[in-house]
Design a protein around this motif. Sequence first.
Motif, PDB file in Angstrom:
ATOM      1  N   MET A   1       0.850  -1.191   0.000  1.00 47.58           N
ATOM      2  CA  MET A   1       0.000   0.000   0.000  1.00 47.58           C
ATOM      3  C   MET A   1       0.884   1.239   0.000  1.00 47.58           C
ATOM      4  O   MET A   1       1.913   1.293   0.670  1.00 47.58           O
ATOM      5  CB  MET A   1      -0.908  -0.002   1.229  1.00 47.58           C
ATOM      6  N   SER A   2       0.476   2.237  -0.744  1.00 46.73           N
ATOM      7  CA  SER A   2       1.244   3.469  -0.868  1.00 46.73           C
ATOM      8  C   SER A   2       1.324   4.191   0.462  1.00 46.73           C
ATOM      9  O   SER A   2       0.377   4.228   1.241  1.00 46.73           O
ATOM     10  CB  SER A   2       0.592   4.382  -1.913  1.00 46.73           C
ATOM     11  N   HIS A   3       2.468   4.775   0.732  1.00 48.88           N
ATOM     12  CA  HIS A   3       2.626   5.595   1.920  1.00 48.88           C
ATOM     13  C   HIS A   3       1.881   6.913   1.734  1.00 48.88           C
ATOM     14  O   HIS A   3       1.675   7.375   0.621  1.00 48.88           O
ATOM     15  CB  HIS A   3       4.098   5.859   2.188  1.00 48.88           C
ATOM     16  N   THR A   4       1.493   7.512   2.855  1.00 43.82           N
ATOM     17  CA  THR A   4       0.735   8.755   2.822  1.00 43.82           C
ATOM     18  C   THR A   4       1.559   9.899   3.387  1.00 43.82           C
ATOM     19  O   THR A   4       2.114   9.801   4.486  1.00 43.82           O
ATOM     20  CB  THR A   4      -0.575   8.616   3.630  1.00 43.82           C
ATOM     21  N   ILE A   5       1.620  10.993   2.637  1.00 40.10           N
ATOM     22  CA  ILE A   5       2.278  12.218   3.075  1.00 40.10           C
ATOM     23  C   ILE A   5       1.200  13.273   3.283  1.00 40.10           C
ATOM     24  O   ILE A   5       0.424  13.551   2.371  1.00 40.10           O
ATOM     25  CB  ILE A   5       3.285  12.725   2.028  1.00 40.10           C
ATOM     26  N   ILE A   6       1.126  13.847   4.478  1.00 35.37           N
ATOM     27  CA  ILE A   6       0.173  14.930   4.698  1.00 35.37           C
ATOM     28  C   ILE A   6       0.915  16.259   4.574  1.00 35.37           C
ATOM     29  O   ILE A   6       2.060  16.390   5.003  1.00 35.37           O
ATOM     30  CB  ILE A   6      -0.541  14.822   6.062  1.00 35.37           C
ATOM     31  N   ALA A  22       7.088  18.094  -1.069  1.00 31.38           N
ATOM     32  CA  ALA A  22       6.323  16.864  -0.840  1.00 31.38           C
ATOM     33  C   ALA A  22       6.045  16.125  -2.138  1.00 31.38           C
ATOM     34  O   ALA A  22       6.101  14.890  -2.190  1.00 31.38           O
ATOM     35  CB  ALA A  22       5.012  17.200  -0.120  1.00 31.38           C
ATOM     36  N   ILE A  23       5.739  16.860  -3.198  1.00 30.85           N
ATOM     37  CA  ILE A  23       5.489  16.229  -4.493  1.00 30.85           C
ATOM     38  C   ILE A  23       6.739  15.499  -4.970  1.00 30.85           C
ATOM     39  O   ILE A  23       6.678  14.347  -5.423  1.00 30.85           O
ATOM     40  CB  ILE A  23       5.046  17.280  -5.528  1.00 30.85           C
ATOM     41  N   SER A  24       7.883  16.160  -4.875  1.00 32.07           N
ATOM     42  CA  SER A  24       9.133  15.533  -5.296  1.00 32.07           C
ATOM     43  C   SER A  24       9.418  14.277  -4.475  1.00 32.07           C
ATOM     44  O   SER A  24       9.822  13.234  -5.012  1.00 32.07           O
ATOM     45  CB  SER A  24      10.288  16.530  -5.151  1.00 32.07           C
ATOM     46  N   THR A  29       9.185   8.117  -3.696  1.00 32.45           N
ATOM     47  CA  THR A  29       8.811   7.058  -2.751  1.00 32.45           C
ATOM     48  C   THR A  29       7.498   6.373  -3.097  1.00 32.45           C
ATOM     49  O   THR A  29       7.016   5.542  -2.320  1.00 32.45           O
ATOM     50  CB  THR A  29       8.702   7.646  -1.337  1.00 32.45           C
ATOM     51  N   ASP A  30       6.916   6.695  -4.255  1.00 38.24           N
ATOM     52  CA  ASP A  30       5.648   6.106  -4.674  1.00 38.24           C
ATOM     53  C   ASP A  30       4.579   6.317  -3.593  1.00 38.24           C
ATOM     54  O   ASP A  30       3.873   5.389  -3.204  1.00 38.24           O
ATOM     55  CB  ASP A  30       5.823   4.614  -4.973  1.00 38.24           C
ATOM     56  N   SER A  31       4.485   7.543  -3.107  1.00 39.56           N
ATOM     57  CA  SER A  31       3.544   7.870  -2.035  1.00 39.56           C
ATOM     58  C   SER A  31       2.362   8.658  -2.563  1.00 39.56           C
ATOM     59  O   SER A  31       2.387   9.190  -3.675  1.00 39.56           O
ATOM     60  CB  SER A  31       4.254   8.696  -0.947  1.00 39.56           C
ATOM     61  N   GLN A  32       1.307   8.719  -1.769  1.00 38.68           N
ATOM     62  CA  GLN A  32       0.165   9.569  -2.067  1.00 38.68           C
ATOM     63  C   GLN A  32       0.181  10.764  -1.123  1.00 38.68           C
ATOM     64  O   GLN A  32       0.752  10.706  -0.028  1.00 38.68           O
ATOM     65  CB  GLN A  32      -1.136   8.792  -1.905  1.00 38.68           C
ATOM     66  N   ILE A  33      -0.432  11.863  -1.544  1.00 37.84           N
ATOM     67  CA  ILE A  33      -0.454  13.088  -0.752  1.00 37.84           C
ATOM     68  C   ILE A  33      -1.870  13.381  -0.289  1.00 37.84           C
ATOM     69  O   ILE A  33      -2.830  13.288  -1.056  1.00 37.84           O
ATOM     70  CB  ILE A  33       0.092  14.277  -1.570  1.00 37.84           C
TER      71      ILE A  33
END
Length: 325
Positions: A1-6, A22-24, A29-33
């Motif tokens: 599951m994708s990691h989450t960045i707030i 955060a976008i970069s 890291t294949d994360s979602q925001i």
Amino acid sequence: MSHTIIVGIDGSDNAQCALKWAISHAQKTDSQIRLISAYTVPGVNMSQADIVYPADFDAAVKKTIEDTAEAAAASVTEAGVPVSTTIVPGDASGVMVEHSKTADLAVVGARGRGGFAGRLLGSVALAMPAHSHCPTVVIPSTWPTRVMPDAPLPIDLPVRASGARTAEADGRDRPDFSGEIVAAVDPFETDTPVLRAAAAQAAIYGTPLRLVGVTATHILAPEWMPSEDHLVKMYDEAAKSFDAAVESLRADFPDLEVRYSIFDAPATEVLVSATYTADLAVIGSRGRGGFVSTILGSTSQGVLSHAVCPVRVVRVTRRQPGRRR
């Protein structure tokens, strides 16, 4: 599951800097925001003032926040990163801390406006490193432009180092951490959460990791000043400990280049100076020795207030044993 960045969004330029970082990071890291926006409507004691807010004032404030969040979400989507948006009434610091319970990383600007602003170090940038349930990255207000202070801190060269580099600035040689991620590590510990978090970050970014430690003999009582032999022994022991710390990373990060520098100077000055050239600084929210003593100690606050590169803060409780992340 994708990691989450707030990411805290408030429409300020600094929040935009935080979002870009955060976008970069999400792309690497294949994360979602998850964009977080909080708003408050000022209250008025009508017996003391004759100010009357329009009936739809709350809706107007919320609409402004929604427009800001929508624009931010569009930029995230354009970058190919999954994004969601949360807009809630309430204190921005409290909202961000609550959402950190379900996040892997929080990214905030050092300063802002509206719900996210206030002092030299904004209220959210001060609260998140101290209370967040996940690591926090604090982005300077001018990033990615690295605006140097008018009077850069005069830091001496390290007393022990591996792979040390220097660059001339202000008419003197200074430590040069260009292209490196710097981790503030107790020079007498060989495995800590900060060490592991910094190594993981450096491995993701494909950059060398620089361990920075402070022996802090400058704060010893004047009744006892160490002899040259004592100093040499202490510096050598710190270097031996850092050699062991480097070795402890080899199993999990065999391709990571790890270097270290040991200073005998005030911790805050050393770390702020490191941000003049480092790509990223990684510090703990609490520690012992030269690095931090309160829930968000003076060293952490000093670094966050004056850093000119992004700073990642890892929650570390006092005397917490090192662990892998």
